[in-house]
Write an enzyme that holds these catalytic residues in place. Structure first.
Site, PDB file in Angstrom:
ATOM      1  N   HIS A 363       0.801  -1.221   0.000  1.00 35.34           N
ATOM      2  CA  HIS A 363       0.000   0.000   0.000  1.00 35.34           C
ATOM      3  C   HIS A 363       0.835   1.273   0.000  1.00 35.34           C
ATOM      4  CE1 HIS A 363      -4.135  -1.517   0.637  1.00 35.34           C
ATOM      5  NE2 HIS A 363      -3.544  -2.527   1.244  1.00 35.34           N
ATOM      6  N   ARG A 547      -5.844  11.232   6.375  1.00 33.70           N
ATOM      7  CA  ARG A 547      -4.819  11.171   7.409  1.00 33.70           C
ATOM      8  C   ARG A 547      -3.789  12.277   7.181  1.00 33.70           C
ATOM      9  NH1 ARG A 547      -0.018   8.246   7.147  1.00 33.70           N
ATOM     10  NH2 ARG A 547      -0.737   7.273   5.214  1.00 33.70           N
ATOM     11  N   THR A 654      -8.764   6.225  -1.444  1.00 35.09           N
ATOM     12  CA  THR A 654     -10.157   5.804  -1.619  1.00 35.09           C
ATOM     13  C   THR A 654     -11.100   6.964  -1.313  1.00 35.09           C
ATOM     14  OG1 THR A 654     -10.216   4.894   0.635  1.00 35.09           O
ATOM     15  CG2 THR A 654      -9.751   3.361  -1.170  1.00 35.09           C
ATOM     16  N   LYS A 658     -14.733   8.094  -3.133  1.00 32.77           N
ATOM     17  CA  LYS A 658     -15.993   8.355  -2.423  1.00 32.77           C
ATOM     18  C   LYS A 658     -16.536   9.731  -2.792  1.00 32.77           C
ATOM     19  CE  LYS A 658     -13.977   5.707   1.313  1.00 32.77           C
ATOM     20  NZ  LYS A 658     -13.114   5.846   2.499  1.00 32.77           N
TER      21      LYS A 658
END
Length: 808
Positions: A363, A547, A654, A658
């Site tokens: 990731h 984050r 992600t 969204k």
């Protein structure tokens, strides 16, 4: 055949009256109270249990179908799962959302008040955990036999609050009132060893003599599919002290703390997600967490395998274990230990089984995020595993030398053990060597993994490397999060089949030029802004939710805000596009640079809010404690999605998916899945800025000087000087000095391009019809980003698994 009655199960009713009777039964017999004396908490717990009963009945049938089929299973190992609140989703998936509300009203209960007590499980933090939750949802929806494995954290990561603008971390005691969604299974406890030493017995077999024994106690939560009867599970492990961990003699002597010291020490393993690793003890606790997760999970996976199978050569045909990043990589040497030391398999057979069983999702591209562990600490904590890793490395490096004779530097780079500047175990290298497939999570990310970060391995095993672009759950992030838009889409498309087939959203394109539909689309967005409570719903809602990390460049957004502030102050009589900028996200407790940015954002927000010349046009808000629940309020209200990381640093993202799915336009770099979003939604519906990856890399390699950009751009200089001079409550000098003297992520290099792109945003916003059209097209063209598509890609290209339908 009625499977339920064949199993002796009482059929559960589907009417509001039958649901009401089940509510009353659970209130009486499982909560031990009556309607007259029940608290709101009693009502919530009872409602949750009544919904859970319906899913549990489907779970029984799912388990029976899986046992009969004896399929190949997907076991998903992840350090975190950001599941979000369970009640609303489980009511939707069980088909009880309407009848439950009717039944509660019949009993004199306020459904909104009752549902408001549902608590988000503190099992995850960021995109890693949200992806894990979305993939579990999609696997159940697609009828794929799967179990997620994780840790049942007592206190999650932390609850974020602000004090004088600074982030303060408080415990997130999410299960203080209990968790009605989980099924404890103390009889399935597993034993986990730490420390000690290894010995060889008379037959030459290696034995691990542990110095500490901890118990792993499981519970599981149900993971239902949407539009299907499949209900999978996520199994979570909580650390417990062994039976001998309570010292009664010390307790009797009044040494109460010392009497429970061993039990407390053991239970610390599952206390919090990602303990602070700035100390040696914190790093050791993280490593213990990772081994605890894989040791418990592998023993459980083996138990499940043995329910129908005995031949170890069949294990990879019945089992695929997906490692979600490097955190569960210890599963590779642990399975080797179990097969060789406990099951008596020879090394070569065991290693063949291991390499055919595991797959690894990477990731990150950041070198510092590719985990390594100190060899001395590893040897102290997991002595047998270090021996196994040394043996794996010896065989692997022989393979490398054969493939690349004389290439000493390559051997050094690919070794599982880093020698300089200190000896460390390289977990990403181990994850690649011990698996049958490695995948990135967006096209650019996968390409860069193979060409830069893991280049040596990709040259040795090119067929091992894959791309599987991330996806999100449309059920969670539009059907539940944005019910008014969901209803409008269903009306426009003539049905709600799109929820499980997101490609059907393409049908909205024909409606983008319909003036009436555009008007209704805008009304939905306005209503969502009112629901969020930002203030002026007419202003452009500019959202950056993620984050906090320097590479994500919240500091670049902040420089733009300060530039807007200066422009308004310099020309107070002009007309400006009103803009509300919303930040949300957490910084790791020990990540001081990111925490400085948070404090500066709050200081800038306070200064702007107090200035009557600026505040009518510009507002900055930063709600604390970002999670799925808060995101489900913010995302539907967003007009502009900030995806501004330095090109080549973001794996995928992600949040960008969204926001686009909910009709926000993206301003972003060519980084991560931004590239695929721009390709899908169209360049005209995306605000592109900044250096691409080759240009950013070349700039850094050629000796980047941030001060050059500062010197030649007056607006940038003004913005940065205001930070350095303490114009915002004296806060932020550390941020300004870091940008001016270091700027690792090229914030100043991309500043002018970014501000110019934001001027284009302002111009586009003023054409209301065209903006709405672009918004509709963003939603219409986001079908590719469904987690269902992601899981289909995994199932076909990496897992090679088939669905198992559940009978009624």
């Amino acid at each position: 055949m009625d499977v339920r009655n064949g199993m002796g199960l009482r059929p559960l009713g589907t009417s509001a009256a039958e649901f009401e009777q089940d509510l009353l039964s659970n209130l009486y017999y499982r909560r031990g109270t009556t309607v007259e004396s029940a608290s709101t908490q009693d009502a919530y717990e009872t409602l949750a249990l009544t919904v859970r009963d319906r899913l549990a009945e489907r779970r029984v049938r799912t388990a029976a179908a899986h046992y009969a089929a004896n399929p190949r299973w997907v076991y998903y190992l992840s350090a975190e799962y950001l599941l979000g609140k369970q009640l609303e989703q489980n009511m939707l998936y069980s088909g009880t959302d309407r009848i439950a509300r009717i039944a509660m009203k019949q009993l004199g209960l306020d459904p909104d008040e009752v549902e408001g007590l549902d608590v988000e499980p503190g099992l995850g933090n960021g995109g890693l955990g949200r992806l894990a939750a979305c993939l579990l949802d999609a696997m159940a929806t697609l009828d794929i036999p799967a179990v997620g494995y994780g840790i049942r954290y007592d206190l999650g990561i932390f609850k974020q609050t602000f004090k004088n603008g600074a982030q303060v971390e408080k415990p997130d005691d999410w299960s203080y009132q209990g968790n009605p969604w989980e099924f404890p299974a103390p009889d399935d406890r597993q034993t986990v060893f730490f420390y000690g030493h290894t010995e060889r017995d008379a037959n030459g077999k290696t034995c691990w003599i542990p110095g500490e024994v901890v118990l792993g106690e499981p519970s599981h939560m149900l993971v239902p599919g949407h539009g299907t009867d499949t209900v999978n599970i996520v199994r979570l492990w909580r650390a417990r002290g062994s039976e001998s961990s309570f010292d009664l003699s010390r307790f009797s002597a009044g040494q109460y703390a010392e009497a429970v010291d061993e039990a407390v020490h053991a239970e610390n393993i599952s206390k919090v997600l990602y303990p602070d690793d700035s100390t040696e003890s914190g790093r050791e606790l993280r490593l213990k967490q990772q081994y605890f997760l894989v040791s418990c999970s592998l023993r459980d996976i083996i138990r499940r395998f043995r329910l129908r199978n005995t031949d170890w050569s069949e294990f990879p045909k019945k089992t695929v274990i997906q490692l979600n990043d490097t955190h569960p990589t210890l599963a590779i040497p642990e399975l080797m230990r179990l097969l060789v030391d406990e099951e008596g398999l020879n090394w070569d057979l065991a290693w063949t089984i291991v390499r055919q069983t595991f797959a690894y999702t990477c990731h990150t591209l950041l070198p510092e995020a590719l985990e390594t562990w100190s060899v001395p600490m590893f040897e102290r904590l997991l002595p047998r595993h270090l021996e196994i890793i040394y043996t794996i490395n010896e065989h692997f490096l022989a393979e490398v030398r054969e493939a690349f004779p004389g290439d000493v530097d390559r051997v050094r780079r690919m070794s599982l053990i880093q020698e300089e500047p200190d000896r460390r175990v390289r977990m990403a290298n181990l994850a690649v060597v011990g698996t049958q497939a490695v995948n990135g999570v967006a096209e650019l990310h996968s390409e860069l993994l193979a060409s830069t970060t893991l280049r040596d391995f990709a040259e040795l095993w090119p067929a091992k490397f894959h791309n599987v672009t991330n996806g999100i759950s449309p059920r969670r992030f539009i059907k539940i999060a944005n019910p008014t838009l969901s209803s409008l889409i269903s009306e426009g498309l003539g049905g709600d089949e799109w929820i499980n087939d997101l490609d059907r959203l393409a049908g909205l394109e024909a409606l983008a030029d319909d003036e009436s539909f555009r008007s209704r689309w805008r009304a939905v967005k306005q209503a969502n802004k009112v629901r969020l409570g930002l203030g002026d719903p007419e202003s452009l809602t500019d959202v950056m939710i993620k984050r906090f990390h320097e590479y994500k460049r919240q500091q670049l957004k902040l420089l733009h805000i300060i530039t807007m502030y200066h422009r308004i102050k310099a020309n107070p009589g002009q007309a400006y596009v009103p803009r509300t900028v919303l930040f949300a996200g957490k910084a790791a407790p020990a990540y001081h640079a990111a925490k400085h940015v948070i404090r500066l954002i709050n200081a800038v927000a306070a200064v702007i809010d107090a200035d009557p010349a600026v505040s009518p046009y510009l507002k900055v808000v930063f709600p604390p404690n970002y999670n799925v629940t808060l995101g489900s309020l913010i995302i539907p209200a967003a007009d502009l999605s900030e995806q501004i990381s330095m090109a080549g640093k973001e794996a995928s993202g992600t949040g960008n998916m969204k926001l686009a799915l909910n009709g926000a336009l993206t301003i972003g770099t060519l980084d991560g899945a931004n590239i695929e979003i721009r390709d899908k939604v169209g360049a005209d519906n995306f605000f592109l800025f900044g250096l691409d990856t080759p240009a950013a890399t070349a700039l850094k390699n050629n000796g980047y000087r941030a001060r050059d950009h500062y010197d030649r751009d007056p607006e940038l200089r003004h913005a940065l000087d205001s930070i350095l001079d303490g114009k915002f409550l004296g806060i932020g000098r550390e941020v300004g000095e870091s940008l001016l003297n270091w700027d690792e992520y090229l914030t100043l290099a991309d500043y002018r391009s970014y501000v110019d792109a934001q001027d284009q945003v302002d111009a586009a916003w003023q054409d209301t019809d065209q903006w709405t059209r672009k918004s509709i097209l963003n939603t219409a063209r986001s079908g590719f980003f469904s987690a269902d598509r992601t899981v289909r890609d995994y199932a076909a290209g990496i897992w090679h698994v088939n669905p198992v339908k559940v009978g009624r």
